[in-house]
Design a protein around this motif. Structure first.
Motif, PDB file in Angstrom:
ATOM      1  N   SER A 258      37.269  12.231 -46.463  1.00 27.96           N
ATOM      2  CA  SER A 258      36.097  11.481 -46.488  1.00 27.96           C
ATOM      3  C   SER A 258      34.919  12.693 -46.793  1.00 27.96           C
ATOM      4  O   SER A 258      34.569  12.702 -48.083  1.00 27.96           O
ATOM      5  N   CYS A 259      34.687  13.368 -45.875  1.00 26.20           N
ATOM      6  CA  CYS A 259      33.696  14.436 -46.460  1.00 26.20           C
ATOM      7  C   CYS A 259      33.820  15.559 -47.311  1.00 26.20           C
ATOM      8  O   CYS A 259      33.195  16.104 -48.002  1.00 26.20           O
ATOM      9  N   GLU A 260      35.129  16.022 -47.208  1.00 25.83           N
ATOM     10  CA  GLU A 260      35.722  17.188 -47.930  1.00 25.83           C
ATOM     11  C   GLU A 260      34.815  18.309 -47.674  1.00 25.83           C
ATOM     12  O   GLU A 260      34.901  19.210 -48.781  1.00 25.83           O
ATOM     13  N   GLY A 262      34.951  19.652 -44.373  1.00 28.86           N
ATOM     14  CA  GLY A 262      35.446  20.320 -43.052  1.00 28.86           C
ATOM     15  C   GLY A 262      34.563  19.824 -41.808  1.00 28.86           C
ATOM     16  O   GLY A 262      34.428  20.473 -41.036  1.00 28.86           O
ATOM     17  N   THR A 263      34.011  18.751 -41.885  1.00 29.13           N
ATOM     18  CA  THR A 263      33.109  18.204 -40.814  1.00 29.13           C
ATOM     19  C   THR A 263      33.607  16.892 -40.291  1.00 29.13           C
ATOM     20  O   THR A 263      32.920  16.438 -39.095  1.00 29.13           O
ATOM     21  N   CYS A 264      34.396  16.128 -40.914  1.00 28.28           N
ATOM     22  CA  CYS A 264      34.588  14.675 -40.391  1.00 28.28           C
ATOM     23  C   CYS A 264      35.997  14.678 -39.579  1.00 28.28           C
ATOM     24  O   CYS A 264      36.045  13.677 -38.733  1.00 28.28           O
ATOM     25  N   GLY A 265      36.966  15.594 -40.177  1.00 26.48           N
ATOM     26  CA  GLY A 265      38.186  15.238 -39.501  1.00 26.48           C
ATOM     27  C   GLY A 265      39.219  14.497 -39.980  1.00 26.48           C
ATOM     28  O   GLY A 265      40.457  14.220 -39.578  1.00 26.48           O
ATOM     29  N   CYS A 267      40.942  14.599 -42.936  1.00 25.60           N
ATOM     30  CA  CYS A 267      42.115  15.259 -43.800  1.00 25.60           C
ATOM     31  C   CYS A 267      42.904  15.948 -42.755  1.00 25.60           C
ATOM     32  O   CYS A 267      43.671  16.787 -43.278  1.00 25.60           O
ATOM     33  N   LEU A 293      42.235  21.277 -40.981  1.00 20.00           N
ATOM     34  CA  LEU A 293      41.692  20.199 -41.796  1.00 20.00           C
ATOM     35  C   LEU A 293      41.782  20.825 -43.308  1.00 20.00           C
ATOM     36  O   LEU A 293      41.381  21.772 -43.793  1.00 20.00           O
ATOM     37  N   CYS A 295      41.019  19.719 -46.222  1.00 15.04           N
ATOM     38  CA  CYS A 295      39.800  20.174 -47.245  1.00 15.04           C
ATOM     39  C   CYS A 295      39.159  21.440 -47.426  1.00 15.04           C
ATOM     40  O   CYS A 295      38.853  21.928 -48.442  1.00 15.04           O
TER      41      CYS A 295
HETATM   42  S1  FES Z   1      37.686  15.222 -45.352  1.00 20.98           S
HETATM   43 FE1  FES Z   1      36.593  15.621 -43.849  1.00 20.98          FE
HETATM   44  S2  FES Z   1      37.074  17.371 -42.983  1.00 20.98           S
HETATM   45 FE2  FES Z   1      38.448  17.118 -44.433  1.00 20.98          FE
END
Ligand code: FES
Length: 311
Positions: A258-260, A262-265, A267, A293, A295
């Motif tokens: 999602s965020c790519e 490192g903040t959403c978790g 991946c 993670l 990303c």
């Molecule tokens: S895509 Fe959000 S933490 Fe990796």
């Protein structure tokens, strides 16, 4: 992880704080109150060019703020998120946001030592403003930037130790951290090398007294490595300039993201063998023992074995 609603916001103000840092005030289109937050919180914005980026909220927060204020430093070596915020966003631009979320909460203490690297000043400014409003006078700030021009909010901290590295090199942090103090909380926000340095120099402190947040996912990747995808045994080369997530996808492995940043978790992958250089701002220490993670995080050595998270 908890689900957060998507907010539709509109840019109410845009101001340049320095030649590279721009302040954005975001409000609801109807001017109504926004979900509350505490110092250290961030929101994740989708830029007009489609990047998802997390930005700390710089005001002290509260129950129902009328606006969210973020500051964005233009990063010429970045992946386009900050450029889109600077080039594509004007007063009146609509942006979607998720949050606020807080992984860097301000906890009670008698004294505070804040260490801000560059735009890492943003959550610290929120914390310091709140503490001052509550009458806490015992806070110190080490503010580290390349030049004085790169230092937004510097005038709000006349007592800060402001160090500008251009032509002078890095500040020696050891004199400030040599003596551990259980009555002091250390909060550090900045780029990864600063975080690493503070972690190393506070290894003799009680861990609960030291709080760090890397302000952004690094844009450069340090070293190539090989990832083994456990379910099939397939070996995937991860070049220096590519994320593990991207390399796995390039090899036909489906990994959600999602965020790519490192903040959403989203991946997250299980680590079955090999050490990890964690670069995220989302996982707990417990989660980091057996997952990463993909990303942002990388192998700490030449090879790592990963697979889907189960359970
Ligand atoms: S895509 Fe959000 S933490 Fe990796």
């Amino acid at each position: 992880m908890s689900w957060l609603p998507e907010l539709r916001l509109v840019v109410a103000d845009r101001t340049d704080l320095t030649p590279t840092v721009r302040r954005f005030a975001l409000r609801r289109p109807d001017g109504g109150p926004l979900p509350g937050y505490e110092p250290g919180a961030h929101v994740t914005l989708t830029t007009p060019a489609g990047h998802r980026r997390s930005y700390s909220l710089v005001e002290p927060g509260g129950e129902a703020p009328g606006e969210y204020v973020v500051c964005v430093r233009r990063d010429p070596a970045g992946r386009g998120g900050s450029a889109s915020m600077h080039d594509d966003v004007v007063v009146g631009t609509g942006l979607t946001a998720t949050g606020p979320r807080n992984r860097f909460p301000l906890l009670p203490a008698k004294r505070y030592l804040f260490i801000a690297g560059g735009i890492g000043i943003t959550p610290i400014r929120s914390m310091a403003t709140r503490l001052r409003a509550e009458g806490c006078a015992d806070l110190r700030l080490l503010y580290l930037t390349r030049t004085a021009e790169d230092a937004p909010f510097l005038d709000e901290f006349p007592d800060a130790t402001a160090h500008h590295s251009a032509g002078r090199g890095r500040l020696d942090l050891w004199p400030h951290l040599a003596t551990p103090d259980d009555d002091t909380r250390v909060y550090c926000c900045g780029p990864l090398p600063l975080i690493r340095s503070v972690r190393a120099l506070t290894a003799h402190w009680r861990p609960s007294r030291v709080h760090v947040e890397e302000f952004t996912a690094p844009d450069g990747y340090a070293a190539p490595f090989t990832a083994v995808w456990a379910p099939t045994g397939r070996r995937v080369d991860v070049p220096a300039n590519r994320s593990l997530l991207s390399a796995l996808r390039g090899a036909g492995v489906a990994v959600d993201s999602s965020c790519e940043a490192g903040t959403c978790g989203t991946c997250r992958l299980a680590v079955l063998d090999g050490g990890v250089e964690h670069r995220d701002a989302a996982l707990t220490d417990e989660e980091r023992r057996a997952s990463l993670l993909s990303c942002v995080s990388r192998a700490a050595a030449e090879e790592i074995t990963v697979g889907p998270v189960t359970g």
